[in-house]
Design a protein around this motif. Structure first.
Motif, PDB file in Angstrom:
ATOM      1  N   UNK A  47       0.820  -1.213   0.000  1.00 48.35           N
ATOM      2  CA  UNK A  47       0.000   0.000   0.000  1.00 48.35           C
ATOM      3  C   UNK A  47       0.856   1.267   0.000  1.00 48.35           C
ATOM      4  N   UNK A  48       2.176   1.100  -0.124  1.00 50.69           N
ATOM      5  CA  UNK A  48       3.120   2.237  -0.137  1.00 50.69           C
ATOM      6  C   UNK A  48       3.044   3.067   1.141  1.00 50.69           C
ATOM      7  N   UNK A  49       2.919   2.375   2.273  1.00 49.01           N
ATOM      8  CA  UNK A  49       2.828   3.050   3.561  1.00 49.01           C
ATOM      9  C   UNK A  49       4.064   2.819   4.424  1.00 49.01           C
ATOM     10  N   UNK A  50       5.122   2.314   3.804  1.00 55.53           N
ATOM     11  CA  UNK A  50       6.321   1.973   4.560  1.00 55.53           C
ATOM     12  C   UNK A  50       6.988   3.146   5.245  1.00 55.53           C
ATOM     13  N   UNK A  78      -6.231  -7.820   4.415  1.00 59.48           N
ATOM     14  CA  UNK A  78      -5.649  -6.682   3.691  1.00 59.48           C
ATOM     15  C   UNK A  78      -6.668  -5.552   3.548  1.00 59.48           C
ATOM     16  N   UNK A  79      -7.934  -5.905   3.330  1.00 54.45           N
ATOM     17  CA  UNK A  79      -8.980  -4.881   3.248  1.00 54.45           C
ATOM     18  C   UNK A  79      -9.181  -4.189   4.594  1.00 54.45           C
ATOM     19  N   UNK A  80      -9.042  -4.955   5.679  1.00 53.35           N
ATOM     20  CA  UNK A  80      -9.142  -4.348   7.021  1.00 53.35           C
ATOM     21  C   UNK A  80      -8.042  -3.327   7.225  1.00 53.35           C
ATOM     22  N   UNK A  81      -6.807  -3.706   6.876  1.00 54.63           N
ATOM     23  CA  UNK A  81      -5.678  -2.778   7.000  1.00 54.63           C
ATOM     24  C   UNK A  81      -5.896  -1.571   6.090  1.00 54.63           C
ATOM     25  N   UNK A  94      -9.004   0.725   0.125  1.00 58.40           N
ATOM     26  CA  UNK A  94      -9.562  -0.595  -0.173  1.00 58.40           C
ATOM     27  C   UNK A  94      -9.507  -0.943  -1.659  1.00 58.40           C
ATOM     28  N   UNK A  95      -9.709   0.036  -2.529  1.00 56.18           N
ATOM     29  CA  UNK A  95      -9.750  -0.233  -3.977  1.00 56.18           C
ATOM     30  C   UNK A  95      -8.436  -0.834  -4.473  1.00 56.18           C
ATOM     31  N   UNK A  96      -7.350  -0.429  -3.876  1.00 61.78           N
ATOM     32  CA  UNK A  96      -6.038  -0.948  -4.271  1.00 61.78           C
ATOM     33  C   UNK A  96      -5.959  -2.454  -4.029  1.00 61.78           C
ATOM     34  N   UNK A  97      -6.443  -2.890  -2.881  1.00 60.20           N
ATOM     35  CA  UNK A  97      -6.419  -4.313  -2.528  1.00 60.20           C
ATOM     36  C   UNK A  97      -7.315  -5.105  -3.466  1.00 60.20           C
ATOM     37  N   UNK A  98      -8.495  -4.585  -3.761  1.00 62.04           N
ATOM     38  CA  UNK A  98      -9.428  -5.280  -4.655  1.00 62.04           C
ATOM     39  C   UNK A  98      -8.800  -5.522  -6.029  1.00 62.04           C
TER      40      UNK A  98
END
Length: 338
Positions: free
Chosen positions: A76-79, A163-166, A173-177
């Motif tokens: 998710x590019x949140x590192x 992953x959707x929860x995170x 969420x759209x990224x995970x889907x």
């Protein structure tokens, strides 16, 4: 030692009071109603029971103590929000975080360094099952998101759900889907290949072979991909023989003699290398262990259908991550589809 322990407990108490005060202040607006700065998600507590937990929305300071969670946050590019990390495990595509000296070392995925965690001062903590025994201490420092694979849902649906929860915490969420849609197509191709075929799924550990069921590591092979796991009865019997070892199949499997492999004579054998995954010094690699006269008697050996899971460290340590799932599917595609 006693002074140090008292000092640490004092720090923990101060942290818990600060967390409570912060929650009380930030979670209410001037009218006393809940503000938009916190949201409720479903996660697990230290007893692995489902609970509703209030977590900060879009937190800037994150502590990560689980490889699957690190995988998801990286995808998710949140590192850049990670202030503390359990650095005891090594996975190539996540190595940049392990090498980053600005990220505080929080111990390992099995043993938390609580003093370091207090120093990191996170707004949110992510853990996996190995740190569940530390849950009560961790929750005093910051909200704890504990996600794991649901045996009933299976790995793929659990990975998507977790992953959707995170992602929901960061409105992503759209990224995970999008990621999961690609994986679904790949799983369908592998499932078509597996239809009507049987297999044994196992893990080489300390020179032996442990059979795995459909309720733990590598369960994707029998559950979602659809190979008939003909070792299930042997796993069940071994589990009954070791009934004092709760959840035996979901941790390291159940040891089986190579004679069992001959008697079951599978069409396919899938092999994870635990020693390679955790870097056991001096251990024989799985390919060496499986190269013996008894294994040579199986149809899987004769037909060259023993599939070694090349990225064993990911199967063993990061199962449940988004990137990990793609790599795991890649191992199966390489071994089955060429």
């Amino acid at each position: 030692m006693k002074i140090k322990k008292l000092l640490f407990m004092g720090l923990l108490s101060i942290s818990a009071l600060a967390l409570a005060a912060c929650g009380a202040a930030d979670n209410k607006d001037s009218s006393g109603k809940a503000s938009a700065e916190y949201m409720t998600i479903e996660t697990l507590n230290g007893a692995s029971e489902k609970i509703d937990l209030e977590v900060p929305v879009n937190p800037e300071r994150i502590a990560v103590m689980d490889m699957a969670s690190l995988d998801i946050l990286d995808k998710l590019d949140l590192g850049d929000r990670i202030v503390g990390l359990s650095k005891g495990s090594s996975i190539d595509y996540l190595q940049k975080y392990l090498d980053d000296e600005s990220i505080i070392n929080l111990g390992t995925v099995k043993e938390a360094d609580l003093e370091a965690l207090i120093e990191a001062d996170p707004q949110l903590i992510f853990i996996g099952g190995r740190l569940a025994p530390f849950y009560d201490d961790l929750i005093k420092i910051a909200p704890v998101v504990y996600l794991s694979t649901d045996k009933e849902l299976g790995l793929v649906k659990s990975t998507s759900k977790n992953a959707l929860t995170v992602a929901s915490i960061f409105s992503m969420e759209d990224k995970i889907k999008g990621f999961m849609a690609d994986y679904d197509a790949r799983i369908s191709t592998l499932s078509a290949y597996a239809k009507g075929k049987n297999a044994l799924v196992g893990m080489v550990n300390a020179g032996g072979f442990n059979l795995l069921g459909n309720d733990g590591r590598a369960s994707i092979i029998g559950k979602e991909i659809g190979f008939e796991n003909i070792g299930l009865e042997a796993v069940k019997k071994a589990k009954e023989d070791k009934d004092k070892q709760k959840e035996a199949t979901s941790s390291h499997g159940n040891e089986a003699s190579f004679e069992v492999l001959v008697s079951l004579n599978p069409e396919y054998i899938f092999v994870m290398d635990r020693d390679a995954a955790i870097g056991t010094e001096g251990a024989k690699l799985a390919k060496e262990v499986m190269d013996n006269e008894l294994v040579h008697m199986t149809d899987a050996y004769k037909n060259d259908t023993i599939v070694f899971l090349d990225h064993s460290s990911i199967w063993y340590l990061a199962e449940g991550g988004i990137t990990a799932l793609g790599i795991m599917l890649g191992d199966l595609e390489a071994g089955l589809l060429g």
